[in-house]
Design a protein around this motif. Structure first.
Motif, short mmCIF file in Angstrom:
data_model
loop_
_atom_site.label_atom_id
_atom_site.label_comp_id
_atom_site.label_asym_id
_atom_site.label_seq_id
_atom_site.Cartn_x
_atom_site.Cartn_y
_atom_site.Cartn_z
N MET A 80 0.85 -1.19 0.00
CA MET A 80 0.00 0.00 0.00
C MET A 80 0.88 1.24 0.00
O MET A 80 1.86 1.33 0.75
N SER A 81 0.58 2.22 -0.85
CA SER A 81 1.35 3.46 -0.91
C SER A 81 0.43 4.64 -0.74
O SER A 81 -0.77 4.57 -1.04
N VAL A 82 0.97 5.74 -0.22
CA VAL A 82 0.21 6.97 -0.03
C VAL A 82 1.00 8.13 -0.61
O VAL A 82 2.23 8.07 -0.73
N THR A 83 0.28 9.18 -0.99
CA THR A 83 0.91 10.40 -1.51
C THR A 83 0.58 11.53 -0.55
O THR A 83 -0.59 11.94 -0.44
N LEU A 84 1.57 12.01 0.17
CA LEU A 84 1.36 13.02 1.21
C LEU A 84 1.62 14.42 0.68
O LEU A 84 2.62 14.65 -0.02
#
Length: 591
Positions: free
Chosen positions: A434-438
């Motif tokens: 799982m990846s997130v873009t902050l």
């Protein structure tokens, strides 16, 4: 020689171990009990001597402070007041007279007595400049207390208090003095002496500078008693040895526990002692009870352990066959070392075989769930899309009954899609994919969209849904994943709110450098017994008499993992309703 069976070995080991343990405990326990009671008595004596020393010191300081205050009233600024004014001033000082019942004197700047409030033959006109405490008061210009001295004209043991009388320019005009006849007045409070007498304790004061001692804190009329010769009184010898507490033999030959405390300004040592039997008597009484209880427990442990060991080891072969059957229904456990007796070795081998099968099945299960979830998502998306088109009227108006059935199918299709999404998200999180873009994001649009998208559900449950947020509040987040967390919180809050209840989403200041988003409802909250497992995977609580709505039990666990990916954390508390919250770094705290 045939070896003993495993059951016999264990029974013998337990029996011998129990006997050895109980014996060791009894041996150590008695010494520990005596030592503990001895330490308690020693600390008690130390406390008492320090309390007496502190009380005496406070009383001496009070006398000295009062004398110093009175000395400031005996000057006109340049010279001493007249004899008549001295009489008047001192007559008014009732407290001063009560503090120095054995005499108040005024001396000139050469330390010659020029006034006394109680007549003593030959005292007026006598010069005391050769006394150390007079020299100290004249030199330092500070109030002083003498060590015990013999009165020059009275011939009795005294404590002499002196306070300088100074002019406005700082010149010494004279001295105000007060005396305490130690033969009449004890500096130790009478209440303390009576308390010591009631305790049957030994109490002695030693003047370490003059090597004199006062038995029981009261000086005889004929003066202070000299110290006994070394070896004559071992308690006095121990007190003068410099060791503040310990053991000593009293004059009657009994062993004592003593403690000392030193009063520096008088050079006096306060010594208090109690018989050593005060420590051993309660220790013996407690130990006798402990012995019988320990022996009873040891006997019960030995018998119970023997029978339990024999009964537990007999079915080992049956357990081995049973574990082999458990390969088809694996459970969580660790590997066993295939060693030791034959029964244990067979059990370990079978158990390890079971665990190998469990790992293989667990891996296959995870892969299966992931594959099935992916395969189900595509056709389910098409089904839900078609149902939405029908719901919107794209195919024409439906009869009311058909419309209701279509709505039911659409709601359950959407619920199934959410369950599949939870499974896929959890698989990604578990696999670390799982990846997130902050980025800095304004909270107001996110909260408004959360309320808008959940409004239909709120209307269905007859719940009022509102959001409150300052337009300038921003956080570092991935808006899609934050929405996923807030949707989970809001949907749960709606489900568990009472009819006509309110669900509120608001923002407040979190811990240092963070902003907290809170979802509040007015439901009964989470049962206290479940709070610790609230964010664990596959956890669902029962509220009241009704089980929670259907689900995987993964929603809050996914929220926790997503919050961690966004450098935040979440939690729960109850305050007139459930409060679920997430804290995220505020803008300006990008580090």
């Amino acid at each position: 020689m045939p070896s003993l069976s495993l059951g016999s070995r264990l029974a013998l080991i337990i029996l011998l171990g129990t006997i050895a343990t109980v014996s060791s405990v009894l041996f150590v326990a008695y010494g520990a009990l005596v030592e503990d009671f001895e330490d308690i008595l020693t600390e008690q004596q130390l406390y008492e001597t320090r309390r007496i020393a502190s009380e005496v010191n406070q009383r001496l300081q009070l006398k000295l402070d009062m004398l110093s205050e009175s000395a400031s009233l005996l000057t006109h600024g340049k010279k001493l007041v007249s004899h008549e004014e001295i009489v008047t001033q001192l007559e008014r000082q009732k407290l001063l007279k009560s503090l120095f019942p054995d005499g108040i004197l005024v001396f000139d700047h050469n330390a010659t007595a020029i006034f006394e409030n109680s007549y003593t033959p030959g005292r007026l006109g006598t010069n005391y400049a050769d006394r150390k405490h007079f020299q100290q008061a004249i030199e330092t210009r500070k109030p002083v207390i003498s060590r015990p001295v013999i009165g020059r004209t009275t011939g009795v043991p005294l404590l002499s208090f002196l306070a300088p009388i100074e002019s406005d320019d700082g010149d010494l005009l004279g001295l105000l003095g007060g005396t305490i006849n130690l033969g009449k007045t004890s500096i130790v409070p009478v209440a303390m002496l009576e308390e010591i007498a009631n305790d049957e304790a030994t109490f002695t004061i030693i003047d370490s500078e003059n090597f004199l001692f006062i038995e029981g804190g009261v000086i005889a009329q004929n003066g202070i008693t000299p110290l006994p010769s070394p070896g004559e009184n071992k308690l006095i010898d121990a007190a003068l040895s410099g060791i503040t507490s310990g053991h000593a033999v009293g004059p009657d030959g009994r062993e004592l526990i003593y403690a000392t405390s030193h009063l520096q300004r008088l050079g006096w040592q306060f010594v208090r002692a109690v018989p050593y039997e005060w420590a051993t008597a309660p220790a013996k009484e407690s130990f006798s009870h402990f012995v019988w209880i320990s022996l009873g427990i040891a006997l019960v442990i030995s018998l119970v352990s023997y029978f339990l060991t024999r009964s537990a080891l007999n079915p080992l072969d049956r357990m081995t066959r049973k574990i082999n059957r458990m390969v088809r229904a694996p459970s969580k456990a660790d590997r066993l070392d295939p060693g030791g007796a034959s029964e244990v070795r067979n059990l370990a081998i079978a158990f390890n075989h079971l665990m190998d099968e469990r790992d293989a099945i667990s891996a296959m299960k995870d892969q299966f769930v992931s594959n099935v979830s992916h395969e189900l998502r595509t056709p389910l998306t098409s089904i839900n899309g078609a149902l939405r088109l029908i719901e919107s009227g794209a195919t024409g108006n439906l009869p009311a009954r058909a419309q209701a059935m279509n709505s039911l199918a659409l709601r359950n299709g959407q619920r199934l899609q959410l369950l599949i999404s939870d499974l896929l998200d959890f698989s990604k999180l578990t696999a670390g994919q799982m990846s997130v873009t902050l980025a800095p994001e304004s909270l107001l649009p996110i909260l408004e969209s959360t309320v808008f998208d959940n409004q239909t559900m709120a209307d269905e449950y007859n719940v009022v849904l509102t959001a409150h947020c300052n337009t300038r509040q921003k956080v570092i987040t991935d808006p899609h994943r934050l929405r996923q967390i807030l949707d989970n919180f809001v949907s749960n809050a709606i489900k568990f709110s009472p009819a006509n209840g309110k669900v509120r989403v608001f923002v407040e200041t979190g811990t240092a450098g963070s902003t907290r988003i809170v979802v509040q409802d007015h439901g009964d909250g989470v049962p206290e017994t479940f709070v610790e497992r609230l964010f664990d995977r596959f956890s669902q609580a029962d509220t009241g008499n009704t089980k929670t709505t259907a689900g995987t039990g993964l929603g809050l666990a996914i929220c926790r993992e997503l919050a961690a990916l966004m450098n935040g954390h979440l939690g729960y508390y109850y305050d007139q309703g459930a409060h679920f919250w997430i804290e995220l770094p505020a803008v300006g705290n990008e580090a």
